[in-house]
Design a protein around this motif. Structure first.
Motif, PDB file in Angstrom:
ATOM      1  N   VAL A  80      28.552  45.968  66.308  1.00 58.16           N
ATOM      2  CA  VAL A  80      27.400  45.246  65.758  1.00 58.16           C
ATOM      3  C   VAL A  80      27.799  43.934  65.093  1.00 58.16           C
ATOM      4  N   SER A  85      23.549  46.028  68.539  1.00 56.93           N
ATOM      5  CA  SER A  85      22.851  47.123  67.871  1.00 56.93           C
ATOM      6  C   SER A  85      23.334  48.472  68.415  1.00 56.93           C
ATOM      7  N   SER A 108      21.653  52.376  68.873  1.00 56.89           N
ATOM      8  CA  SER A 108      20.444  53.188  68.769  1.00 56.89           C
ATOM      9  C   SER A 108      20.779  54.650  68.491  1.00 56.89           C
ATOM     10  N   SER A 130      11.008  47.678  60.139  1.00 57.57           N
ATOM     11  CA  SER A 130      12.447  47.505  59.945  1.00 57.57           C
ATOM     12  C   SER A 130      12.726  47.065  58.509  1.00 57.57           C
ATOM     13  N   THR A 168      17.668  52.699  64.742  1.00 57.34           N
ATOM     14  CA  THR A 168      18.599  51.738  65.344  1.00 57.34           C
ATOM     15  C   THR A 168      19.169  50.874  64.223  1.00 57.34           C
ATOM     16  N   ALA A 220      21.424  47.319  63.389  1.00 64.19           N
ATOM     17  CA  ALA A 220      21.715  46.057  64.074  1.00 64.19           C
ATOM     18  C   ALA A 220      22.482  45.101  63.180  1.00 64.19           C
TER      19      ALA A 220
END
Length: 218
Positions: A104, A78, A80, A130, A71, A73
């Motif tokens: 985004v 965001s 996916s 992340s 994903t 963002a």
């Protein structure tokens, strides 16, 4: 058969071969949003020692679409299921369309793949963690992959700027400032993103006509 007649036949065959070799048509591939990772970012996103698994080969030799997705963002939202492409690279980057960027809330520059210095930041989210890239989000500039032999046939060289026109029953569009990229590893194909394809009602497999651009007009 006279000598003059034989020479005429040879000249005609050579002419046809020359015309064939210098065809101005190029096949087109539509490139959807995707992500390139390096080893460090892959392990942060998917876990220590993780390796990508191949879903399908891509048109360029040795490259593949992985089963894995992430994903991405930004400040506004965001997206996916962004496909990871392999093999791993030396630096992580994400390539999106202008429409994706709006979604985004980011403003990535139009760049060639790999040219990420001072590009847009982006957050990449995986199942295990992340990462925040201070630079790495770009909109890929239209480009044509070709081998050195292709470059000779089209009478262009690496880094040249050309224009490609695509005509189909729906509409005609031209892509200016299309970059030539030459390598022994490349197979002939022009790459455009989904916004560009939608604008011209273009599907993967269609062909465009390449036209060299005079330097003064680049």
């Amino acid at each position: 058969m006279g000598r003059d007649h034989l020479e005429s036949i040879v000249e005609e065959v050579m002419k046809q071969m020359s015309e064939k070799n210098t065809s101005s048509e190029v096949p087109i591939g539509v490139s959807a949003r995707h992500c390139h990772l390096n080893k460090e970012s892959l392990e942060v996103l998917f876990g220590k020692g993780y390796e990508l698994s191949e879903k399908a080969p891509l048109s360029q030799p040795g490259q593949f679409a992985a089963n894995e997705t992430v994903t991405i963002a930004g400040p506004r939202g965001s997206i996916s299921k962004v496909r990871i492409l392999g093999p791993l690279r030396s630096a992580a980057q994400v390539e999106v369309s202008q429409t994706d960027a709006f979604k985004v809330g980011l403003k990535p520059p139009i760049r060639q793949s790999g040219d990420i210095e001072k590009s847009s930041p982006v957050t990449i989210i995986g199942p295990k963690g992340s990462i925040y890239l201070e630079e790495g989000l770009i909109i890929a500039q239209a480009h044509i992959h070709m081998s050195p032999q292709d470059a000779d046939n089209y009478k262009v060289k690496d880094g040249d700027v050309v224009e490609v026109t695509v005509k189909n029953p729906q509409r005609e569009v031209s892509f200016s400032k299309t970059i030539i990229r030459v390598s022994e590893k490349y197979q002939l194909e022009m790459h455009i993103d989904t916004d560009e394809a939608n604008a011209g009602s273009i599907r993967t497999g269609e062909k465009g006509t390449l036209k060299k651009v005079e330097p003064s007009y680049v």
